[in-house]
Design a protein around this motif. Structure first.
Motif, PDB file in Angstrom:
ATOM      1  N   PRO A 207       0.796  -1.181   0.143  1.00 25.81           N
ATOM      2  CA  PRO A 207      -0.081   0.345  -0.042  1.00 25.81           C
ATOM      3  C   PRO A 207       0.818   1.043  -0.002  1.00 25.81           C
ATOM      4  N   TRP A 208       0.561   2.241  -0.832  1.00 22.47           N
ATOM      5  CA  TRP A 208       1.244   3.507  -0.939  1.00 22.47           C
ATOM      6  C   TRP A 208       1.407   4.327   0.494  1.00 22.47           C
ATOM      7  N   ALA A 209       0.359   4.064   1.214  1.00 20.51           N
ATOM      8  CA  ALA A 209       0.252   4.594   2.613  1.00 20.51           C
ATOM      9  C   ALA A 209       1.474   4.469   3.749  1.00 20.51           C
ATOM     10  N   GLY A 210       1.942   3.299   3.326  1.00 20.09           N
ATOM     11  CA  GLY A 210       3.092   2.780   4.205  1.00 20.09           C
ATOM     12  C   GLY A 210       2.800   2.216   5.436  1.00 20.09           C
ATOM     13  N   GLY A 211       3.738   1.987   6.356  1.00 18.35           N
ATOM     14  CA  GLY A 211       3.606   1.537   7.407  1.00 18.35           C
ATOM     15  C   GLY A 211       3.203   0.031   7.583  1.00 18.35           C
ATOM     16  N   PRO A 212       3.264  -0.711   8.618  1.00 19.26           N
ATOM     17  CA  PRO A 212       2.847  -1.969   8.769  1.00 19.26           C
ATOM     18  C   PRO A 212       1.251  -2.223   8.798  1.00 19.26           C
ATOM     19  N   ARG A 213       0.955  -2.963   7.604  1.00 21.25           N
ATOM     20  CA  ARG A 213      -0.500  -3.215   7.030  1.00 21.25           C
ATOM     21  C   ARG A 213      -0.607  -4.737   7.090  1.00 21.25           C
ATOM     22  N   GLU A 214      -1.071  -5.619   8.158  1.00 21.24           N
ATOM     23  CA  GLU A 214      -1.064  -6.914   7.943  1.00 21.24           C
ATOM     24  C   GLU A 214      -2.318  -7.392   8.054  1.00 21.24           C
ATOM     25  N   GLN A 215      -3.402  -6.540   8.052  1.00 15.12           N
ATOM     26  CA  GLN A 215      -4.760  -7.207   7.959  1.00 15.12           C
ATOM     27  C   GLN A 215      -5.432  -6.830   6.669  1.00 15.12           C
ATOM     28  N   TRP A 216      -6.137  -7.965   6.273  1.00 15.67           N
ATOM     29  CA  TRP A 216      -6.742  -7.784   5.098  1.00 15.67           C
ATOM     30  C   TRP A 216      -8.426  -7.952   5.345  1.00 15.67           C
ATOM     31  N   VAL A 217      -9.005  -7.129   4.360  1.00 13.34           N
ATOM     32  CA  VAL A 217     -10.209  -6.953   4.163  1.00 13.34           C
ATOM     33  C   VAL A 217     -10.973  -7.233   2.701  1.00 13.34           C
ATOM     34  N   VAL A 218     -11.719  -8.216   2.513  1.00  5.78           N
ATOM     35  CA  VAL A 218     -12.284  -8.760   1.199  1.00  5.78           C
ATOM     36  C   VAL A 218     -13.859  -8.045   1.066  1.00  5.78           C
ATOM     37  N   LEU A 219     -13.987  -7.587  -0.181  1.00  4.04           N
ATOM     38  CA  LEU A 219     -15.553  -7.235  -0.685  1.00  4.04           C
ATOM     39  C   LEU A 219     -15.994  -8.252  -1.478  1.00  4.04           C
ATOM     40  N   THR A 220     -17.094  -8.773  -0.914  1.00  2.00           N
ATOM     41  CA  THR A 220     -17.832  -9.858  -1.567  1.00  2.00           C
ATOM     42  C   THR A 220     -19.063  -8.763  -2.617  1.00  2.00           C
ATOM     43  N   PRO A 221     -18.886  -8.571  -3.780  1.00  2.00           N
ATOM     44  CA  PRO A 221     -19.718  -7.775  -4.534  1.00  2.00           C
ATOM     45  C   PRO A 221     -21.007  -8.499  -4.832  1.00  2.00           C
ATOM     46  N   LYS A 222     -22.254  -7.726  -4.550  1.00  2.00           N
ATOM     47  CA  LYS A 222     -23.557  -8.106  -4.827  1.00  2.00           C
ATOM     48  C   LYS A 222     -24.174  -7.349  -6.078  1.00  2.00           C
ATOM     49  N   ARG A 223     -23.466  -6.251  -6.366  1.00  2.00           N
ATOM     50  CA  ARG A 223     -23.504  -5.452  -7.754  1.00  2.00           C
ATOM     51  C   ARG A 223     -22.315  -4.916  -8.023  1.00  2.00           C
ATOM     52  N   VAL A 224     -22.300  -4.726  -9.552  1.00  4.36           N
ATOM     53  CA  VAL A 224     -21.210  -4.431 -10.312  1.00  4.36           C
ATOM     54  C   VAL A 224     -21.567  -3.459 -11.420  1.00  4.36           C
TER      55      VAL A 224
END
Length: 233
Positions: A207-224
């Motif tokens: 990620p461009w924001a930098g720093g430690p980022r160890e958590q993942w969030v996934v989006l399950t799309p209902k509409r695209v």
């Protein structure tokens, strides 16, 4: 390439952007078209050859300031504008193109435009009931779900368990065209180490924001859904 409506295939356009000429050349071509001038007519106005105008519009070129000034004068512009000196300004300051129309995209085209990774914007409601939108790096999982690597306590981490919106767009200030794609669905936090490792391996950059980022969030799309600002060729 075009579909049954005669609209250029957005996937072909996206693929073609990388091989286009320089931004200077694209600005010259767009302004020339706006003024209703042919390559020959512009060449006559600036005292150049049609072949060189065509070359500047379609290849990375570094013409001298005298040539750029003459072209700018002929097109009612300025050397600074042709050179992109306004790149630090918000997009959309130029007038709308006269021949543009808005086209709805299929889900297939939406997913092709979003690609495998990039930067988009996630929108959710915070704990005070107020909407919040933040930019975020994303990757798309093999099953077509946008995923975000983040840190605890962030806006993105707080989206887990909520219905959220995720938007990706591309704005071409030169041609005044662009597209936007919107995913709507439920976000979830990834807990299993095996899935986290798969996402880590699938992510091409940090990620461009930098720093430690160890958590993942996934989006399950209902509409695209998506839209494209189109200009006939």
């Amino acid at each position: 390439m075009s579909d049954a409506r005669g609209v250029a295939d957005p996937r072909a356009k996206a693929e073609g952007d990388a091989s286009a000429g320089s931004d200077l050349g694209r600005r010259v071509a767009a302004l020339r078209s706006d003024h209703g001038l042919t390559v020959d007519e512009l060449a006559e106005r600036v005292g150049s050859s049609p072949e060189y105008i065509h070359y500047v519009e379609n290849h990375p070129a570094a013409p001298g300031i005298g040539f750029v000034t003459r072209v700018a004068d002929a097109l009612g512009s300025s050397p600074a504008e042709l050179a992109g000196a306004d790149l630090d300004q918000p997009p959309g300051r130029a007038p709308a193109a006269r021949d543009a129309d808005l086209v709805r995209l299929s889900e297939h085209d939406c997913r092709d435009l979003v690609g495998s990774h990039g930067i988009g914007r996630i929108g959710r409601t915070d704990r005070d009931g107020l909407p919040v939108v933040v930019p975020v790096n994303y990757v798309v999982t093999p099953d077509g779900h946008p995923a975000f690597r983040t840190a605890a306590g962030t806006v993105v981490a707080g989206a887990a368990g909520e219905t959220v919106a995720f938007e990706v767009d591309r704005i071409d200030e030169v041609t005044r065209t662009g597209w936007s794609v919107l995913f709507v669905g439920e976000a979830r936090e990834v807990y299993g180490p095996a899935e986290q490792q798969r996402l880590d391996a699938h992510s091409p950059n940090s990620p461009w924001a930098g720093g430690p980022r160890e958590q993942w969030v996934v989006l399950t799309p209902k509409r695209v859904t998506g839209r494209l600002i189109h200009r006939p060729a």
